[in-house]
Design an enzyme around this catalytic site. Structure first.
Site, PDB file in Angstrom:
ATOM      1  N   SER A 119       0.807  -1.219   0.000  1.00  0.00           N
ATOM      2  CA  SER A 119       0.000   0.000   0.000  1.00  0.00           C
ATOM      3  C   SER A 119       0.845   1.276   0.000  1.00  0.00           C
ATOM      4  O   SER A 119       1.672   1.473  -0.873  1.00  0.00           O
ATOM      5  CB  SER A 119      -0.927  -0.066   1.211  1.00  0.00           C
ATOM      6  OG  SER A 119      -1.803   1.000   1.239  1.00  0.00           O
TER       7      SER A 119
ATOM      8  N   ASP B 111      -1.402   1.492  -3.689  1.00  0.00           N
ATOM      9  CA  ASP B 111      -2.177   0.425  -4.331  1.00  0.00           C
ATOM     10  C   ASP B 111      -3.571   0.901  -4.736  1.00  0.00           C
ATOM     11  O   ASP B 111      -4.450   0.098  -5.053  1.00  0.00           O
ATOM     12  CB  ASP B 111      -2.255  -0.839  -3.446  1.00  0.00           C
ATOM     13  CG  ASP B 111      -2.968  -0.611  -2.123  1.00  0.00           C
ATOM     14  OD1 ASP B 111      -3.045   0.553  -1.672  1.00  0.00           O
ATOM     15  OD2 ASP B 111      -3.462  -1.593  -1.539  1.00  0.00           O
TER      16      ASP B 111
ATOM     17  N   ASN C 221      -8.280   9.005   6.458  1.00  0.00           N
ATOM     18  CA  ASN C 221      -7.151   8.945   5.527  1.00  0.00           C
ATOM     19  C   ASN C 221      -7.571   8.707   4.073  1.00  0.00           C
ATOM     20  O   ASN C 221      -6.727   8.615   3.193  1.00  0.00           O
ATOM     21  CB  ASN C 221      -6.158   7.880   5.961  1.00  0.00           C
ATOM     22  CG  ASN C 221      -6.784   6.496   5.991  1.00  0.00           C
ATOM     23  OD1 ASN C 221      -7.699   6.194   5.228  1.00  0.00           O
ATOM     24  ND2 ASN C 221      -6.310   5.641   6.875  1.00  0.00           N
TER      25      ASN C 221
ATOM     26  N   GLY D  41      -2.001  -0.961  14.535  1.00  0.00           N
ATOM     27  CA  GLY D  41      -2.075  -2.342  14.073  1.00  0.00           C
ATOM     28  C   GLY D  41      -1.095  -2.620  12.947  1.00  0.00           C
ATOM     29  O   GLY D  41      -0.987  -3.747  12.479  1.00  0.00           O
TER      30      GLY D  41
HETATM   31  C1  LIG Z   1      -4.460   6.538  11.865  1.00  0.00           C
HETATM   32  C2  LIG Z   1      -4.412   5.768  10.597  1.00  0.00           C
HETATM   33  O1  LIG Z   1      -4.425   6.357   9.512  1.00  0.00           O
HETATM   34  N1  LIG Z   1      -4.359   4.427  10.705  1.00  0.00           N
HETATM   35  C3  LIG Z   1      -4.297   3.555   9.535  1.00  0.00           C
HETATM   36  C4  LIG Z   1      -3.269   2.465   9.736  1.00  0.00           C
HETATM   37  O2  LIG Z   1      -3.669   1.664  10.841  1.00  0.00           O
HETATM   38  P1  LIG Z   1      -2.952   1.658  12.254  1.00  0.00           P
HETATM   39  O3  LIG Z   1      -3.588   0.503  12.969  1.00  0.00           O
HETATM   40  O4  LIG Z   1      -3.261   2.982  12.882  1.00  0.00           O
HETATM   41  O5  LIG Z   1      -1.488   1.506  12.031  1.00  0.00           O
HETATM   42  O6  LIG Z   1      -3.235   1.630   8.587  1.00  0.00           O
HETATM   43  C5  LIG Z   1      -4.458   0.940   8.333  1.00  0.00           C
HETATM   44  C6  LIG Z   1      -4.263   0.017   7.153  1.00  0.00           C
HETATM   45  O7  LIG Z   1      -3.893   0.723   6.010  1.00  0.00           O
HETATM   46  C7  LIG Z   1      -5.585   1.949   8.109  1.00  0.00           C
HETATM   47  O8  LIG Z   1      -6.786   1.271   7.956  1.00  0.00           O
HETATM   48  C8  LIG Z   1      -5.656   2.921   9.296  1.00  0.00           C
HETATM   49  O9  LIG Z   1      -6.586   3.930   9.061  1.00  0.00           O
HETATM   50 MG   LIG Z   2      -3.682   1.265   0.250  1.00  0.00          MG
END
Ligand SMILES: CC(=O)N[C@H]1[C@@H](OP(=O)(O)O)O[C@H](CO)[C@@H](O)[C@@H]1O
Ligand SMILES: [Mg+2]
Length: 542
Positions: free
Chosen positions: A64, A278, A372, A500
């Site tokens: 991604s 992606d 996002n 995550g």
């Molecule tokens: C704050 C933020 O933008 N978090 C993102 C990011 O997740 P995190 O769990 O915060 O690392 O990556 C994910 C997958 O692409 C997306 O779904 C999510 O919105």
């Molecule tokens: Mg993506």
């Protein structure tokens, strides 16, 4: 299962000793050189999943918006959704099994998930433009083949295109034709129908500049260009011919840094957008005449789409239940506008597309977006049938026309997953039909200033959250401290959660001014550092 063959092929894709990987928010992701065994094993898993649900399963090789050196894998379930959470644990077990345990783990999964060995397995594969993706997708193929699965390799496609293919196949073509041509034709036909009715806007309104993050979006948009009506004048930047994937560009860069990407020259008031690597995320933006940069993120996209759909639903006069699904990262102003002005119910769920998608399925029309820029709209089967019927048979002209617009929206939106290409066409159609400029869209509400930070801690699992990640349950005292800090500011809100996808704690804060949002975010990050086992030097003020 041919154990000898499994042993032999698995030895060609050995797991580095001691390496354990976690299934993240959207699959596995790390440095590409550590992923060969994971790809082989996800090939195995896809075969098992395919046999268990007697449907075609998708595997996308991509990381991604992350750096070019990274890679990752996303699994796609029968209707184009992300892999069912109940299988994430199997994926983790397979990815981390030592060589000698592989056979036993497979047998265990087959028992637990009632995999029927007599069923055929079918897997669709796609990959992004990373240099490592081609070889890694070959490893996926090895995994599929060794368990006797059939596969179709779509090669270079966007993530949402692969989701679309899987859904087309499993609905026996009802969703569309499972080819790139089928995808281009379905979307461009719906788009052309939609904008036929738009008032003719000036030449300047027809231009759109697109930052393709030096990724797959550029390739696929150029393929699609010949399908577009001539009213659309798109200009592609960061097409991957010169620069590195996602480097200082793309939707994630623009959203996180709140500034334009490199490689796109922006004149005042020009409408621009960025895809991610992606092409499953999109954000819009422009620069005003004073040079000030305005970001139009997923929340504002969801708002524009909701306004448009709500008007149409009112026109067709059906009592279809519409709702918007967001995460805690949604800007407070957007939630407020949706609930108080537009009077649409808003639901907040945990971060990650699978949670948003799942919640949105509860409504006739479920609009979901992450701030996002990842999101889409889901129509229930009942709503879709009703709308298509009205579009054909309704006697009242105004109602029938509104139903036709909705019908084309249903076809234009990729209901399987957030899709930058599809979302872009949806937005362009709405702006054209409503005669809105990018500035007018932006002015629907004013974002609250906000700041997103990250802090490194020894073990991010020490933070546990509740209430859709808006409150920390552990470590003790942290939430009380955050509550006290938030009280010192106006229009303020803050929360923390373990990421995550990265080994960090994310901190989000919003307040009445940028200075206050920054100060609050910093104070909360210090609280995390002190109460949750911060690593390295304490966070510095912004
Ligand atoms: C704050 C933020 O933008 N978090 C993102 C990011 O997740 P995190 O769990 O915060 O690392 O990556 C994910 C997958 O692409 C997306 O779904 C999510 O919105
Ligand atoms: Mg993506």
């Amino acid at each position: 299962m041919d154990s000898e063959a499994l042993k032999k092929y698995s030895a060609l894709h050995p797991k580095p000793a001691g390496l354990t990987l976690q299934y993240g928010t959207a699959g596995f992701r790390t440095k590409a050189e550590q992923l060969d065994h994971v790809m082989f094993r996800m090939g195995l898993l896809a075969v098992l999943r395919s046999k268990a649900v007697v449907s075609t399963i998708g595997i996308m090789v991509t990381a991604s918006h992350n750096p070019e050196e990274d890679n990752g894998v996303k699994l796609v379930d029968p209707l184009g959704e992300m892999l069912h959470p109940s299988w994430e644990e199997y994926a983790t077990q397979l990815a981390n099994a030592e060589e000698g345990e592989l056979q036993r783990i497979i047998t265990e999964i087959c028992q637990k998930a009632a995999v029927n060995h007599h069923k055929d397995a079918s897997v669709f594969i796609g990959r992004d433009t990373r240099p490592s993706s081609e070889k890694l997708s070959q490893s996926v193929i090895d995994g599929i083949s060794v368990l006797g699965g059939q596969y179709h390799d779509y090669g270079l496609v966007t993530t949402p295109q692969l989701h679309y293919m899987v859904c087309c196949r499993n609905t026996q073509g009802q969703y569309g034709k499972a080819t790139l041509e089928g995808y281009y034709e379905k979307l461009s036909k719906a788009f052309t129908e939609l904008i036929k009715q738009s008032p003719s806007s000036g030449e300047s309104q027809r231009h759109l500049k697109i930052d393709c993050a030096n990724g797959i979006g550029a390739l696929k948009l150029s393929e699609m260009e010949s399908y577009f009506p001539e009213e659309v004048l798109i200009h592609l930047y960061n097409d991957g011919t010169k620069e590195k994937l996602n480097h200082l560009c793309g939707a994630d860069f623009v959203k996180v840094h709140q500034k334009p990407p490199r490689g796109l020259d922006m004149k005042p008031n020009e409408r621009c957008c960025s895809f991610d690597g992606d092409a499953d995320r999109i954000v819009y933006y422009y620069k005003d005449t004073t040079g000030h940069f305005h970001l139009i993120d997923g929340d504002k996209i969801a708002t524009l789409i909701s306004i448009f759909l709500k008007e149409l639903l009112a026109k067709v006069g059906q009592t279809l239940k519409m709702a918007v699904v967001q995460t805690a990262y949604a800007n407070g102003s957007s939630t407020r506008y949706l609930e108080e002005t537009l009077k649409v119910p808003v639901h907040c769920v945990k971060t990650g597309v699978k949670h948003l998608h799942h919640k949105a399925q509860e409504f006739d029309v479920g609009v979901y977006f992450e701030a996002n820029g990842h999101g889409t709209v889901l129509f229930s089967k009942a709503a879709e049938t009703k709308i298509r019927q009205l579009a054909k048979e309704e006697k009242d002209d105004e109602k029938r026309e509104a139903a036709k617009v909705l019908e084309n929206m249903i076809d234009l939106i990729n209901q399987t997953v957030g899709d930058a290409v599809s979302d872009m066409l949806v937005i362009e159609a709405i702006l054209a039909l409503k005669g809105l400029t990018v500035q007018q869209w932006d002015a629907i509400y004013t974002d609250l200033p906000n700041r997103l930070l990250k802090v490194q801690v020894a073990d991010r699992r020490v933070i546990d959250t509740t209430d859709a990640e808006r409150r920390a349950v552990t470590p003790s005292g942290l939430q009380e401290k955050i509550d006290a800090l938030v009280k010192n500011y106006k229009l303020s809100r803050a929360f923390v959660r373990p990421s995550g996808t990265e080994d960090v704690i994310r901190i989000y804060a919003e307040a009445d001014t940028q200075e206050n949002a920054d100060a609050l975010a910093h104070e909360v990050s210090l609280a995390v550092y002190h109460l949750a086992g911060g690593k390295g030097a304490p966070p510095q003020p912004i």
